[in-house]
Design an enzyme around this catalytic site. Structure first.
Site, PDB file in Angstrom:
ATOM      1  N   LYS A 178      -0.351 -35.643  21.004  1.00  0.00           N
ATOM      2  CA  LYS A 178       0.411 -36.387  19.991  1.00  0.00           C
ATOM      3  C   LYS A 178       0.156 -37.884  20.135  1.00  0.00           C
ATOM      4  CE  LYS A 178       3.850 -34.245  21.780  1.00  0.00           C
ATOM      5  NZ  LYS A 178       5.189 -33.724  22.171  1.00  0.00           N
ATOM      6  N   GLY A 218      13.957 -36.418  20.513  1.00  0.00           N
ATOM      7  CA  GLY A 218      13.870 -35.000  20.220  1.00  0.00           C
ATOM      8  C   GLY A 218      12.707 -34.554  19.367  1.00  0.00           C
ATOM      9  N   CYS A 221      10.403 -31.964  21.273  1.00  0.00           N
ATOM     10  CA  CYS A 221      11.028 -30.642  21.369  1.00  0.00           C
ATOM     11  C   CYS A 221      10.972 -29.933  20.020  1.00  0.00           C
ATOM     12  CB  CYS A 221      12.481 -30.774  21.817  1.00  0.00           C
ATOM     13  SG  CYS A 221      12.720 -31.539  23.437  1.00  0.00           S
TER      14      CYS A 221
END
Length: 273
Positions: A178, A218, A221
């Protein structure tokens, strides 16, 4: 699938985030959005908010293993993901059980919270690499995590491609690296961010818009949970990554905003986007 057919099942092995932006709570919200039934094996309880981690309480290793055995011996799990594992004993315990299963395993190597707090002890990093990474169908590190895995900084697109390929080939798996932190390393914020997938010897770039949102607590996740949900439905890995990245952009774009008691803005992902 008819309305009476049971949904596919995905399992998340991760920590509990009391503000529900990340961890088990984010994974369950993501599974539900994608019409997948979520199972959970809890590794630790984290007292945190998007700004800071206050404390971490580990679940006993035997309790963690009992959770996994209770679920994997009973349910037709379609795919598994790991999030925050924290300690070397936890990683060893998980690897002992998962090496006996053929379900696709997505490993999000959670090491540092968005707030900057460490979420793993140093002894666990080598155990991650030795015991768990070789079991994975996909690793989903961000740039700081990839730098920790490889022991070097990653600051350019060429370095991203090399890192993604090296991680995948070293551990005989696929890797989705990422690129959201690349703009930070160059002290600018480009209009587009590039994530890179290495799968079966090929590199694929996923380009998407950069959103100037102060807090993205988050997102890692949520992305890995979405990929896991798609795999549980039988989707291919490249398509699972593409669909999940596209969906996450809508989630970030429609983030909720609240005012904290000190009037500072708090941001939360809209998992139903």
């Amino acid at each position: 699938m008819t309305s009476s057919s049971p949904p596919p099942i995905a399992l998340t092995i991760a920590g509990s985030d009391c503000c529900s932006g990340a961890g088990i709570q984010a994974d369950l919200k993501t599974f539900t959005h994608h019409r997948v039934h979520g199972l959970t094996a809890l590794t630790c309880v984290v007292a945190e908010n998007p700004r800071e981690v206050l404390s971490i309480h580990e679940v006993p290793v035997l309790t963690l293993q009992h959770q996994l055995k209770a679920l994997l011996d009973t349910y037709p799990v379609g795919a598994i993901k790991t999030g925050m594992l924290y300690s070397r004993p936890h990683i060893i315990a998980i690897a002992e059980i998962l090496k006996e299963t053929q379900r696709p395993l997505i490993i999000d190597p959670v090491m540092v919270a968005t707030s900057g707090s460490s979420l793993i002890d140093q002894a666990a990093i080598e155990t991650y690499k030795d015991d768990l990474f070789p079991l994975a169908a996909l690793l989903t590190p961000n740039l700081p995590e990839a730098s920790t895995i490889l022991g070097r900084t990653i600051q350019t697109l060429d370095e991203m491609e090399a890192a993604c390929s090296e991680i995948a080939t070293t551990y005989s798996t696929s890797c989705l690296l990422k690129g959201g932190h690349l703009s930070d390393s160059n002290n600018n914020h480009p209009d587009e961010i590039i994530d890179i997938l290495y799968h079966q010897g090929e590199l694929t770039h996923f380009q998407h818009a950069h959103f100037d949102i102060p807090c993205t607590h988050g997102t890692g996740c949520t992305l890995s949970a979405a990929i896991t949900a798609h795999l549980a439905t039988g989707e291919t890995l490249p398509k699972s990554c593409q669909k999940s990245i596209d969906w996450l952009q809508n989630v970030i774009r429609s983030s909720h905003r609240w005012l904290a008691k000190d009037k500072d803005a708090l941001y939360g992902l809209n998992h139903w986007a």
